[in-house]
Design a protein around this motif. Sequence first.
Motif, PDB file in Angstrom:
ATOM      1  N   TYR A 192       0.266   5.227   1.470  1.00 29.17           N
ATOM      2  CA  TYR A 192      -0.561   6.184   2.202  1.00 29.17           C
ATOM      3  C   TYR A 192       0.107   7.553   2.121  1.00 29.17           C
ATOM      4  O   TYR A 192       1.334   7.660   2.066  1.00 29.17           O
ATOM      5  CB  TYR A 192      -0.663   5.807   3.683  1.00 29.17           C
TER       6      TYR A 192
ATOM      7  N   SER B 249     -13.681  -5.762   2.945  1.00 29.82           N
ATOM      8  CA  SER B 249     -14.262  -5.694   1.608  1.00 29.82           C
ATOM      9  C   SER B 249     -13.436  -6.468   0.611  1.00 29.82           C
ATOM     10  O   SER B 249     -13.704  -6.424  -0.563  1.00 29.82           O
ATOM     11  CB  SER B 249     -14.332  -4.230   1.164  1.00 29.82           C
ATOM     12  N   GLY B 250     -12.454  -7.177   1.101  1.00 35.77           N
ATOM     13  CA  GLY B 250     -11.532  -7.844   0.195  1.00 35.77           C
ATOM     14  C   GLY B 250     -10.439  -6.911  -0.260  1.00 35.77           C
ATOM     15  O   GLY B 250      -9.499  -7.322  -0.904  1.00 35.77           O
ATOM     16  N   ALA B 251     -10.557  -5.636   0.082  1.00 38.65           N
ATOM     17  CA  ALA B 251      -9.560  -4.676  -0.339  1.00 38.65           C
ATOM     18  C   ALA B 251      -8.669  -4.238   0.803  1.00 38.65           C
ATOM     19  O   ALA B 251      -7.701  -3.536   0.583  1.00 38.65           O
ATOM     20  CB  ALA B 251     -10.239  -3.463  -0.953  1.00 38.65           C
ATOM     21  N   ASN B 252      -9.017  -4.616   2.024  1.00 36.81           N
ATOM     22  CA  ASN B 252      -8.156  -4.340   3.172  1.00 36.81           C
ATOM     23  C   ASN B 252      -7.833  -2.867   3.316  1.00 36.81           C
ATOM     24  O   ASN B 252      -6.715  -2.493   3.611  1.00 36.81           O
ATOM     25  CB  ASN B 252      -6.850  -5.139   3.050  1.00 36.81           C
ATOM     26  N   ASN B 253      -8.822  -2.025   3.115  1.00 35.70           N
ATOM     27  CA  ASN B 253      -8.611  -0.594   3.218  1.00 35.70           C
ATOM     28  C   ASN B 253      -8.669  -0.173   4.681  1.00 35.70           C
ATOM     29  O   ASN B 253      -9.604  -0.514   5.395  1.00 35.70           O
ATOM     30  CB  ASN B 253      -9.717   0.116   2.430  1.00 35.70           C
ATOM     31  N   LEU B 254      -7.673   0.562   5.134  1.00 39.76           N
ATOM     32  CA  LEU B 254      -7.645   1.066   6.499  1.00 39.76           C
ATOM     33  C   LEU B 254      -8.055   2.530   6.511  1.00 39.76           C
ATOM     34  O   LEU B 254      -7.530   3.333   5.738  1.00 39.76           O
ATOM     35  CB  LEU B 254      -6.243   0.949   7.099  1.00 39.76           C
TER      36      LEU B 254
ATOM     37  N   SER C 211       0.799  -6.223   3.881  1.00 39.31           N
ATOM     38  CA  SER C 211       0.027  -7.164   4.685  1.00 39.31           C
ATOM     39  C   SER C 211      -0.121  -8.467   3.896  1.00 39.31           C
ATOM     40  O   SER C 211       0.201  -8.529   2.707  1.00 39.31           O
ATOM     41  CB  SER C 211      -1.361  -6.604   5.029  1.00 39.31           C
TER      42      SER C 211
ATOM     43  N   ILE D 249      -5.289   6.393   2.501  1.00 39.74           N
ATOM     44  CA  ILE D 249      -4.741   5.437   1.552  1.00 39.74           C
ATOM     45  C   ILE D 249      -4.781   6.008   0.136  1.00 39.74           C
ATOM     46  O   ILE D 249      -5.696   6.752  -0.230  1.00 39.74           O
ATOM     47  CB  ILE D 249      -5.488   4.097   1.612  1.00 39.74           C
TER      48      ILE D 249
ATOM     49  N   TYR E  45       0.831  -1.205   0.000  1.00 48.33           N
ATOM     50  CA  TYR E  45       0.000   0.000   0.000  1.00 48.33           C
ATOM     51  C   TYR E  45       0.866   1.256   0.000  1.00 48.33           C
ATOM     52  O   TYR E  45       2.006   1.226   0.458  1.00 48.33           O
ATOM     53  CB  TYR E  45      -0.852   0.062   1.281  1.00 48.33           C
TER      54      TYR E  45
ATOM     55  N   ILE F   6      -5.521  -3.078  -6.654  1.00 51.97           N
ATOM     56  CA  ILE F   6      -6.847  -3.397  -6.120  1.00 51.97           C
ATOM     57  C   ILE F   6      -7.515  -2.217  -5.448  1.00 51.97           C
ATOM     58  O   ILE F   6      -8.706  -2.231  -5.201  1.00 51.97           O
ATOM     59  CB  ILE F   6      -6.818  -4.609  -5.161  1.00 51.97           C
ATOM     60  N   ILE F   7      -6.789  -1.193  -5.091  1.00 49.16           N
ATOM     61  CA  ILE F   7      -7.392   0.041  -4.589  1.00 49.16           C
ATOM     62  C   ILE F   7      -6.738   1.188  -5.328  1.00 49.16           C
ATOM     63  O   ILE F   7      -5.535   1.230  -5.474  1.00 49.16           O
ATOM     64  CB  ILE F   7      -7.154   0.256  -3.081  1.00 49.16           C
TER      65      ILE F   7
ATOM     66  N   PHE G 196      -8.101   5.816   8.938  1.00 46.92           N
ATOM     67  CA  PHE G 196      -7.456   6.306  10.151  1.00 46.92           C
ATOM     68  C   PHE G 196      -8.195   7.487  10.751  1.00 46.92           C
ATOM     69  O   PHE G 196      -8.797   8.296  10.038  1.00 46.92           O
ATOM     70  CB  PHE G 196      -6.019   6.750   9.831  1.00 46.92           C
TER      71      PHE G 196
ATOM     72  N   PRO H 177      -5.461  -9.978   1.496  1.00 42.60           N
ATOM     73  CA  PRO H 177      -6.754  -9.635   2.074  1.00 42.60           C
ATOM     74  C   PRO H 177      -7.927 -10.165   1.277  1.00 42.60           C
ATOM     75  O   PRO H 177      -9.062 -10.029   1.682  1.00 42.60           O
ATOM     76  CB  PRO H 177      -6.748  -8.117   2.021  1.00 42.60           C
ATOM     77  N   THR H 178      -7.649 -10.757   0.118  1.00 43.69           N
ATOM     78  CA  THR H 178      -8.760 -11.115  -0.760  1.00 43.69           C
ATOM     79  C   THR H 178      -9.529 -12.327  -0.256  1.00 43.69           C
ATOM     80  O   THR H 178     -10.521 -12.720  -0.849  1.00 43.69           O
ATOM     81  CB  THR H 178      -8.259 -11.384  -2.187  1.00 43.69           C
TER      82      THR H 178
ATOM     83  N   GLU I 107      -7.581   5.039  -4.797  1.00 47.48           N
ATOM     84  CA  GLU I 107      -8.413   6.112  -4.295  1.00 47.48           C
ATOM     85  C   GLU I 107      -8.294   7.325  -5.207  1.00 47.48           C
ATOM     86  O   GLU I 107      -7.569   7.310  -6.190  1.00 47.48           O
ATOM     87  CB  GLU I 107      -8.006   6.444  -2.861  1.00 47.48           C
TER      88      GLU I 107
END
Lengths: 116, 114
Positions: free
Chosen positions: A35, B97-102, A94, A45, A33, A55-56, B104, A97-98, A58
């Motif tokens: 941030y 969500s399967g995306a492991n978004n944190l 990490s 993030i 990730y 996968i993310i 804060f 997470p999937t 933002e």
Amino acid sequence: DTAVSQTPKYLVTQMGNDKSIKCEQNLGHDTMYWYKQDSKKFLKIMFSYNNKELIINETVPNRFSPKSPDKAHLNLHINSLELGDSAVYFCASSQDPTSGSTDTQYFGPGTRLTVL
Amino acid sequence: AQSVTQPDIHITVSEGASLELRCNYSYGATPYLFWYVQSPGQGLQLLLKYFSGDTLVQGIKGFEAEFKRSQSSFNLRKPSVHWSDAAEYFCAVGAKSGANNLFFGTGTRLTVIP
């Protein structure tokens, strides 16, 4: 041995330049990730990669582009730097997470970017 | 939408005194909750986490936190603060969500006085 490492620790550059920040993890994690921590210490993030796939993503300007050559590395490239990009950027990793669970994220020491 | 609120921006305690840092979250399902600490110029270090089970979780450095679903809270506590505990503390909620978004909170800065 450092689990999540970032280089450089400090980066000072002029507006309009292109720069990269590197991140490496030796934890064998599948997900990494980026941030951004602003001047008020708020952490948000930016991107997440799992096994080299995004996968993310933002809402960040497309001047920011993550690149993952392998699952142990996730680099952040920033084009045409602006004053507002000044911040501390943290890399984290990490386990996968999937599977539907949230696993612990381990953070790097941060890169303080200053745009003049 | 997920969110985390840390109502106290800055707390000052005397060394040896007890400490409680507040954290409230908003999340539509079972939350995954974390406390991280950031020492000056350093990265974030995990203090403790709650995924399920016992609502009182123990962490490193003598910290503990209690998950209270009815109050949507996950407050961090330490019975006796040490000068080395001075740092910024962040509460975070994980999205399953399967995306492991944190997500804060905005952090609480702890100052410890002799």
